[in-house]
Design a protein around this motif. Structure first.
Motif, short mmCIF file in Angstrom:
data_model
loop_
_atom_site.label_atom_id
_atom_site.label_comp_id
_atom_site.label_asym_id
_atom_site.label_seq_id
_atom_site.Cartn_x
_atom_site.Cartn_y
_atom_site.Cartn_z
N GLU A 1 0.84 -1.19 0.00
CA GLU A 1 0.00 0.00 0.00
C GLU A 1 0.88 1.25 0.00
O GLU A 1 1.85 1.34 0.76
CB GLU A 1 -0.90 0.00 1.24
N VAL A 2 0.53 2.20 -0.86
CA VAL A 2 1.24 3.48 -0.91
C VAL A 2 0.33 4.53 -0.28
O VAL A 2 -0.72 4.88 -0.82
CB VAL A 2 1.60 3.88 -2.35
N VAL A 3 0.74 5.03 0.88
CA VAL A 3 -0.07 6.01 1.60
C VAL A 3 0.04 7.38 0.94
O VAL A 3 -0.96 8.11 0.80
CB VAL A 3 0.36 6.07 3.07
N SER A 4 1.24 7.75 0.51
CA SER A 4 1.43 9.04 -0.15
C SER A 4 2.60 8.93 -1.11
O SER A 4 3.51 8.11 -0.91
CB SER A 4 1.69 10.15 0.87
N GLY A 5 2.57 9.79 -2.16
CA GLY A 5 3.66 9.82 -3.14
C GLY A 5 3.26 9.34 -4.51
O GLY A 5 3.93 9.67 -5.50
N LEU A 6 2.21 8.56 -4.64
CA LEU A 6 1.76 8.04 -5.93
C LEU A 6 0.25 8.12 -6.02
O LEU A 6 -0.45 8.11 -5.01
CB LEU A 6 2.21 6.58 -6.12
N ASP A 7 -0.21 8.19 -7.26
CA ASP A 7 -1.64 8.13 -7.54
C ASP A 7 -1.92 6.91 -8.41
O ASP A 7 -1.02 6.36 -9.07
CB ASP A 7 -2.10 9.40 -8.27
N ALA A 8 -3.17 6.48 -8.40
CA ALA A 8 -3.57 5.37 -9.26
C ALA A 8 -3.32 5.74 -10.72
O ALA A 8 -3.63 6.84 -11.16
CB ALA A 8 -5.04 5.02 -9.03
N GLY A 9 -2.70 4.83 -11.47
CA GLY A 9 -2.37 5.07 -12.86
C GLY A 9 -0.92 5.41 -13.09
O GLY A 9 -0.44 5.33 -14.24
N ASP A 10 -0.19 5.82 -12.06
CA ASP A 10 1.23 6.09 -12.22
C ASP A 10 1.97 4.81 -12.56
O ASP A 10 1.65 3.73 -12.06
CB ASP A 10 1.81 6.70 -10.94
N VAL A 11 3.01 4.96 -13.41
CA VAL A 11 3.80 3.81 -13.85
C VAL A 11 5.14 3.85 -13.13
O VAL A 11 5.85 4.88 -13.18
CB VAL A 11 4.01 3.82 -15.37
N VAL A 12 5.48 2.76 -12.46
CA VAL A 12 6.73 2.67 -11.71
C VAL A 12 7.54 1.49 -12.21
O VAL A 12 6.98 0.48 -12.66
CB VAL A 12 6.47 2.53 -10.20
N VAL A 13 8.85 1.63 -12.18
CA VAL A 13 9.76 0.59 -12.65
C VAL A 13 9.81 -0.53 -11.63
O VAL A 13 10.00 -0.29 -10.44
CB VAL A 13 11.15 1.16 -12.92
N MET A 14 9.68 -1.76 -12.12
CA MET A 14 9.69 -2.92 -11.25
C MET A 14 10.96 -3.75 -11.44
O MET A 14 11.49 -4.30 -10.49
CB MET A 14 8.45 -3.78 -11.51
N GLN A 15 11.46 -3.84 -12.67
CA GLN A 15 12.68 -4.59 -12.96
C GLN A 15 13.59 -3.72 -13.83
O GLN A 15 13.12 -3.07 -14.77
CB GLN A 15 12.37 -5.90 -13.69
#
Length: 448
Positions: free
Chosen positions: A389-403
């Protein structure tokens, strides 16, 4: 005279052409091989130059970022292929995890209440027996004989009692006529009471003998699984034997006793006192991240909380009850326990692999619309399975690097393949071989 061998030209003869030198005959083949080598070199340069160029004249460095690899010729300088994930809203559960021990609600050691020879064993080791089902038989003959003796003694004493009652009736009539002294009547009356006591004692002996006969037929007091038998048929058993004959353990329902730290008690106690049914999951000891449902044994409910905290460990014991219909839980088995205390709805979730941790904070690499990445600090909350869970810093739809984060820096240009999504063009962002300068087939993929 010898003939002249002079090579002087003959006057009037046609002039002779000089012969070609040998190297001229092979000059055509040499040029052919040279042309083949030049063509091969040009093909190699044409094929590999866009991949190895550092921008320059190839134009690869100025090509727009594409999803996937962009084909063999579509990778520009400084573009890093990565696997990304899109932050989404969802539900996540808050669990209190602990180590538990499967405990039977009832365990009975069957012992003989009479002495005698064990005649028959009527169960199979490991069977589930119902309450009242016969287990073993002890030789009843000595107790049958004792019963007959007690019954015979009772008949004799009943006859004496009857005779005493006759004498008492006679003395009562004579007493009215003053034919016998009153003391004799009183003595006879006491004798009748004495005989009545003897008869009643005889009845007790009969009942005891009948009870011993009942004890010779041992039945199961509970429904449960029988263990390995401790005594074989033919042995003499005694009521004083400490080991017993067999152990029966209740397995349906069954409980798990586990401990939680005292700092987690308030949230559990608040919901327990409010009457909420708190779910308790029992998992295999090797469950890992609790993502493999095959390692989840059973789901039960919190039944009770102990009445005091252990001061030496600062923990409190709790008991959960499980129906155990498939016998997945076994008595004295160690399991991992997950007590559900809260269900969060509509929170932002990202994969655990996207969260980068330092000594000071947590961050992610956020993929921007121009296919570059930026470092974004986040505040994380509950983690369950492979989701955080991300409490703050990101919104739904943001793309983050996983690998691929090990190759990234602030502002790095990336080609992002988003896990779980179909890329544009339907080919996973894999361009053709002719993707020169971001055009041609390589231009099919677009940045996610």
């Amino acid at each position: 005279m010898s003939e002249s061998t002079s090579s002087a030209p003959v006057i009037g003869a046609p002039p002779q052409q000089p012969e070609d030198p040998p190297h001229r005959a092979r000059s055509g083949k040499g040029w052919l091989w040279l042309l083949v080598l030049l063509a091969a070199g040009a093909a190699i340069a044409y094929y590999y130059w866009p991949r190895s160029g550092a921008g320059g004249n190839s134009g690869a460095g100025n090509a727009p970022a594409t999803s996937g690899s962009g084909g063999r010729g579509g990778r520009g300088a400084g573009i890093t292929p990565v696997v990304a994930a899109r932050a989404k809203k969802g539900d996540i559960s808050v669990y209190v995890e602990a180590l538990g021990n499967v405990t039977s609600l009832s365990t009975v050691t069957i012992k003989s209440r009479v002495d005698g020879q064990l005649m028959e064993v009527k169960y199979k080791e490991g069977d589930i027996v119902q309450q009242g089902a016969p287990l073993v038989e002890i030789d009843t003959r000595p107790y049958q004989v004792a019963l007959e003796q007690a019954e015979g003694q009772q008949l004799r004493d009943q006859a004496l009692l009857a005779n005493a009652n006759v004498d008492l009736s006679r003395y009562a009539g004579l007493l009215k006529q003053n034919a016998v002294p009153e003391q004799q009547y009183a003595t006879q009356k006491a004798l009748v009471a004495q005989d009545e006591g003897v008869v009643k004692s005889d009845q007790g002996q009969i009942d005891a003998a009948k009870l011993n006969l009942v004890y010779c037929h041992i039945a199961s007091p509970i429904t449960g699984r029988v263990g390995l038998r401790l005594v074989d048929a033919g042995n003499i058993v005694h009521a004083s034997d400490a080991a017993g004959l067999v152990v029966i353990t209740q397995v349906q329902p069954i409980s798990v006793v586990f401990t939680i730290s005292e700092d987690k008690l308030p949230i559990v106690l608040t919901r327990y006192r409010a009457g909420q049914q708190l779910s308790v999951e029992a998992w295999d000891r090797d469950a890992g991240t609790f993502s493999d449902m095959r390692k989840r044994f059973a789901i039960g409910m919190l039944a009770t909380i102990d009445n005091e905290i252990d001061q030496t460990t600062g923990t409190l014991r709790l008991r959960a009850i499980y129906p155990n219909k498939d016998y997945a839980l076994f008595p004295n088995q160690f399991v991992n326990v997950r007590l559900l205390v809260e269900q969060k709805h509509g929170v932002v979730l990202i994969p655990n692999g996207a969260v980068q941790i330092t000594s000071d904070n947590k961050y992610v690499y956020l993929v921007k619309p121009d296919s570059t990445v930026t470092v974004r600090n986040i505040t994380s909350g509950t983690s369950e399975g492979d989701q955080t869970e991300v409490v703050s810093g990101l919104d739904a739809g943001d793309v983050v690097v996983m690998q691929g984060v090990d190759k990234l820096n602030e502002g790095s240009k990336v080609v992002a393949t988003i896990a779980g999504e179909q890329p544009a063009g339907g080919r996973g962002g894999q361009g053709g071989r002719s993707g020169r300068g971001g055009t041609g087939k390589a231009g099919r993929g677009k940045a996610q």
